[in-house]
Design an enzyme around this catalytic site. Structure first.
Site, PDB file in Angstrom:
ATOM      1  CG  ASN A  27      38.796  42.315  49.639  1.00 35.66           C
ATOM      2  OD1 ASN A  27      38.776  43.541  49.677  1.00 35.66           O
ATOM      3  ND2 ASN A  27      40.588  41.833  49.438  1.00 35.66           N
ATOM      4  CD1 TRP A  28      33.223  43.219  46.864  1.00 36.17           C
ATOM      5  CD2 TRP A  28      31.788  43.982  46.100  1.00 36.17           C
ATOM      6  NE1 TRP A  28      31.858  42.141  46.460  1.00 36.17           N
ATOM      7  CE2 TRP A  28      30.993  42.924  45.588  1.00 36.17           C
ATOM      8  CE3 TRP A  28      31.204  45.027  46.060  1.00 36.17           C
ATOM      9  CZ2 TRP A  28      30.010  42.919  45.063  1.00 36.17           C
ATOM     10  CZ3 TRP A  28      30.050  45.212  45.171  1.00 36.17           C
ATOM     11  CH2 TRP A  28      28.998  44.728  45.167  1.00 36.17           C
ATOM     12  CE  LYS A  29      41.157  43.154  46.056  1.00 37.89           C
ATOM     13  NZ  LYS A  29      43.063  42.798  45.135  1.00 37.89           N
ATOM     14  CG  HIS A  31      44.574  42.734  50.619  1.00 39.40           C
ATOM     15  ND1 HIS A  31      45.092  42.827  50.130  1.00 39.40           N
ATOM     16  CD2 HIS A  31      43.826  40.852  50.256  1.00 39.40           C
ATOM     17  CE1 HIS A  31      44.725  41.969  48.591  1.00 39.40           C
ATOM     18  NE2 HIS A  31      43.596  41.544  49.253  1.00 39.40           N
ATOM     19  CD  GLU A  47      45.318  44.957  46.596  1.00 44.85           C
ATOM     20  OE1 GLU A  47      45.001  44.142  45.954  1.00 44.85           O
ATOM     21  OE2 GLU A  47      44.083  45.285  47.582  1.00 44.85           O
ATOM     22  CD  GLU A  65      44.675  36.875  48.794  1.00 43.32           C
ATOM     23  OE1 GLU A  65      43.147  37.404  48.461  1.00 43.32           O
ATOM     24  OE2 GLU A  65      44.734  38.392  49.241  1.00 43.32           O
ATOM     25  N   GLY A  86      45.227  40.143  40.600  1.00 39.81           N
ATOM     26  CA  GLY A  86      44.683  41.067  39.892  1.00 39.81           C
ATOM     27  C   GLY A  86      45.520  41.138  38.637  1.00 39.81           C
ATOM     28  CB  SER A  90      44.660  35.558  39.538  1.00 37.06           C
ATOM     29  OG  SER A  90      44.782  36.808  39.088  1.00 37.06           O
ATOM     30  N   GLY A  96      38.450  40.683  42.173  1.00 30.54           N
ATOM     31  CA  GLY A  96      37.548  41.481  40.960  1.00 30.54           C
ATOM     32  C   GLY A  96      36.906  40.330  41.128  1.00 30.54           C
TER      33      GLY A  96
END
Length: 252
Positions: free
Chosen positions: A11-13, A98, A100, A168, A174, A214, A236
């Site tokens: 997931n490149w966000k 997600h 976020e 998650e 992160g 992570s 990430g």
């Protein structure tokens, strides 16, 4: 259950300009030059890179997915992306729910379920995300939060072919912090039990459950070996081909 094929998804966000296509090319080369992993591989870039990534990934084992979709059909909804648009451009899956999105855009379980249903109708695999925050974890509410989100976010029509669950823990995304392997086993085991109870043995045992939070090359092997962990949703560490391939190594 031994026939669930793992998935390592990146997931490149909100990261990546056009030059980032070099990382996709590097990953494709690494996959071609090394023994094939016993897993599927997917990258979800930002919307601006979907078309070039679909083109660049053609002929490689890398699938391309979306990071979100609207629950609405195409129409007068400025700034939204319909699930059918993702499918039309060549995406095969989409991440919904997600943390976020839940936090930054106040998405509810009901909305996440509607998005997953829209994904299904468009022929996409819905990757439904669930997970607890740090305060919820500190209050020992992890399993209650996870089971509540499962009940509200996963459509009744979910099958092993159209739905993947991604656990998650929000506090681990992160941050460099990860739960212990035993913690992950407990949560994933509970998720499996809930899925089997709701959908029956065949579907419940067939649905893949990814771990995210992570995940790095250094810990991927241990985490991917946990019972009921059927791959990873990587943030990430998926931005660099070498790091992402190092996580894929867990299945070589």
């Amino acid at each position: 259950m031994t026939d669930r094929r793992p998935l390592v998804a990146g997931n490149w966000k909100m990261n990546g300009l056009s030059a980032a296509a070099a990382e996709l090319d590097a990953l494709a080369k690494a996959l071609a030059d090394r023994p094939a992993p016993a897993c599927d591989v997917m990258i979800a870039p930002p919307f601006t890179l979907l078309a070039p990534f679909v083109a660049a990934a053609s002929g490689t084992p890398i699938a391309i997915g979306g990071q979100d979709c609207s629950h609405l059909e195409p129409g007068a909804h400025t700034g939204d992306i319909a699930a059918v648009m993702l499918r039309d451009i060549g995406a095969t899956s989409v991440i919904v729910g997600h943390s976020e999105r839940r936090q930054d855009h106040h998405e509810t379980d009901d909305l996440v379920r509607l998005k997953a249903e829209a994904a299904h109708e468009a022929g996409l695999v819905a990757i439904v995300c669930i997970g607890e925050t740090e305060p919820e974890r500190d209050r020992d509410q992890t399993l209650n939060v996870v089971t509540t989100q499962l009940a509200g976010s996963v459509p009744d029509a979910a099958t092993a072919d159209n739905t993947i669950i991604a656990y998650e823990p929000v506090w681990a995304i992160g941050t460099g912090r990860t739960p212990t392997a035993a913690d992950v086993a407990t949560v994933h085991g509970t998720i499996r039990e809930v899925l089997v109870e709701r959908f029956g043995e065949d579907i419940g045992n067939g649905l893949r459950i990814l771990y995210g939070g992570s995940v790095k090359p250094a810990n991927a092997g241990e985490l991917m070996a946990v019972a009921n962990v059927d791959g990873a949703l990587v943030g990430g560490a998926s931005l660099k081909a070498a790091d992402f391939d190092g996580i894929i190594d867990a299945y070589r």
